[in-house]
Motif scaffolding. Structure first.
Motif, PDB file in Angstrom:
ATOM      1  N   CYS A 170       0.830  -1.199   0.000  1.00 27.02           N
ATOM      2  CA  CYS A 170       0.000   0.000   0.000  1.00 27.02           C
ATOM      3  C   CYS A 170       0.872   1.260   0.000  1.00 27.02           C
ATOM      4  N   LEU A 171       1.882   1.297   0.844  1.00 31.15           N
ATOM      5  CA  LEU A 171       2.792   2.453   0.890  1.00 31.15           C
ATOM      6  C   LEU A 171       3.490   2.637  -0.451  1.00 31.15           C
ATOM      7  N   GLU A 172       3.954   1.547  -1.023  1.00 30.11           N
ATOM      8  CA  GLU A 172       4.670   1.606  -2.309  1.00 30.11           C
ATOM      9  C   GLU A 172       3.750   2.102  -3.422  1.00 30.11           C
ATOM     10  N   LEU A 173       2.533   1.585  -3.458  1.00 28.53           N
ATOM     11  CA  LEU A 173       1.575   2.024  -4.475  1.00 28.53           C
ATOM     12  C   LEU A 173       1.273   3.513  -4.338  1.00 28.53           C
ATOM     13  N   ARG A 200      -4.696   5.828  11.359  1.00 29.52           N
ATOM     14  CA  ARG A 200      -4.538   5.975  12.817  1.00 29.52           C
ATOM     15  C   ARG A 200      -3.063   6.036  13.212  1.00 29.52           C
ATOM     16  N   ASP A 201      -2.236   5.212  12.511  1.00 31.05           N
ATOM     17  CA  ASP A 201      -0.795   5.163  12.806  1.00 31.05           C
ATOM     18  C   ASP A 201      -0.020   6.317  12.187  1.00 31.05           C
ATOM     19  N   GLY A 202      -0.686   7.145  11.407  1.00 32.50           N
ATOM     20  CA  GLY A 202      -0.039   8.314  10.831  1.00 32.50           C
ATOM     21  C   GLY A 202       0.734   8.065   9.542  1.00 32.50           C
ATOM     22  N   HIS A 203       0.495   6.930   8.877  1.00 30.48           N
ATOM     23  CA  HIS A 203       1.205   6.636   7.624  1.00 30.48           C
ATOM     24  C   HIS A 203       0.523   7.237   6.395  1.00 30.48           C
ATOM     25  N   LEU A 239     -12.369   8.435  -1.844  1.00 32.74           N
ATOM     26  CA  LEU A 239     -11.519   9.142  -0.888  1.00 32.74           C
ATOM     27  C   LEU A 239     -10.058   8.915  -1.297  1.00 32.74           C
ATOM     28  N   PRO A 240      -9.424   9.912  -1.913  1.00 30.99           N
ATOM     29  CA  PRO A 240      -8.037   9.725  -2.332  1.00 30.99           C
ATOM     30  C   PRO A 240      -7.102   9.619  -1.118  1.00 30.99           C
ATOM     31  N   THR A 241      -6.215   8.661  -1.160  1.00 29.94           N
ATOM     32  CA  THR A 241      -5.290   8.407  -0.056  1.00 29.94           C
ATOM     33  C   THR A 241      -3.907   8.913  -0.432  1.00 29.94           C
ATOM     34  N   ARG A 242      -3.237   9.528   0.534  1.00 28.95           N
ATOM     35  CA  ARG A 242      -1.888  10.053   0.303  1.00 28.95           C
ATOM     36  C   ARG A 242      -0.987   9.667   1.472  1.00 28.95           C
ATOM     37  N   LEU A 243       0.303   9.538   1.158  1.00 34.56           N
ATOM     38  CA  LEU A 243       1.283   9.256   2.210  1.00 34.56           C
ATOM     39  C   LEU A 243       1.534  10.506   3.036  1.00 34.56           C
ATOM     40  N   THR A 244       1.779  10.307   4.302  1.00 41.12           N
ATOM     41  CA  THR A 244       2.221  11.380   5.185  1.00 41.12           C
ATOM     42  C   THR A 244       3.756  11.346   5.209  1.00 41.12           C
ATOM     43  N   PRO A 245       4.389  12.351   5.797  1.00 39.59           N
ATOM     44  CA  PRO A 245       5.849  12.286   5.947  1.00 39.59           C
ATOM     45  C   PRO A 245       6.288  11.023   6.708  1.00 39.59           C
ATOM     46  N   GLY A 295       4.708   8.162   6.703  1.00 47.26           N
ATOM     47  CA  GLY A 295       4.524   7.076   5.751  1.00 47.26           C
ATOM     48  C   GLY A 295       5.691   6.990   4.773  1.00 47.26           C
ATOM     49  N   ARG A 296       6.186   8.138   4.330  1.00 46.13           N
ATOM     50  CA  ARG A 296       7.344   8.159   3.414  1.00 46.13           C
ATOM     51  C   ARG A 296       8.602   7.624   4.098  1.00 46.13           C
TER      52      ARG A 296
END
Length: 149
Positions: free
Chosen positions: A45-48, A80-83, A96-102, A104-105
């Motif tokens: 998910c993070l990679e995508l 919830r974990d801030g990713h 609902l578009p999903t984006r990485l947080t700092p 998560g990066r």
């Protein structure tokens, strides 16, 4: 052929060996990601999202090979974990578009290094030419199966 003449010889079944390789890769990736507090699906998910920011739940589910329901639960936990972050309301339609947080990066950067080490280990017995051939052959198999679907 199996010993009793029914079924297939699993040791020489390409499909079975591919599944076995897939399972071994997943187990190794899980072991590498576990100390980082991530699963293979979370890493996927993070990679995508790094490659295609703003993907929907459905797009992420397809890309990570899980159901939409499973992805929704996963995204709630990752939020919830801030990713990742998602708007409370869809800007357009229902998506609902999903984006990485700092955070998560940063997690992705560490996880990518761990996953890359697994891949390097997996390929260590192959020459560069063997690796290129394997990739070409696997892509051909995928294409053949998708063409017939």
């Amino acid at each position: 052929m199996s010993q009793d003449g029914d079924g297939i010889d699993l040791e020489n079944s390409l499909g079975y060996v591919l599944k076995e390789a897939s399972s071994a890769l997943r187990i190794a990736m899980e072991a590498a990601l576990r100390p980082l507090g991530l699963t293979v699906t979370q890493y996927s998910c993070l990679e995508l999202l790094a490659q295609r920011p703003g993907l929907s739940n459905s797009d992420l589910a397809r890309g990570a090979f899980v159901t939409r329901q499973s992805m929704n639960v996963l995204l709630q936990a990752m939020e919830r974990d801030g990713h990742v972050t998602r708007p409370s309301e869809a800007p357009v339609g229902k998506t609902l578009p999903t984006r990485l947080t700092p955070r998560g990066r940063r997690s992705l950067q560490t996880a990518s290094a761990a996953v890359r080490s697994v891949e390097v280990r997996m390929l260590s017995g192959m020459t560069t030419e063997d690796q290129a051939s394997a990739l070409r052959i696997l892509r051909s198999m995928i294409g053949s199966l998708r063409d017939d679907a």
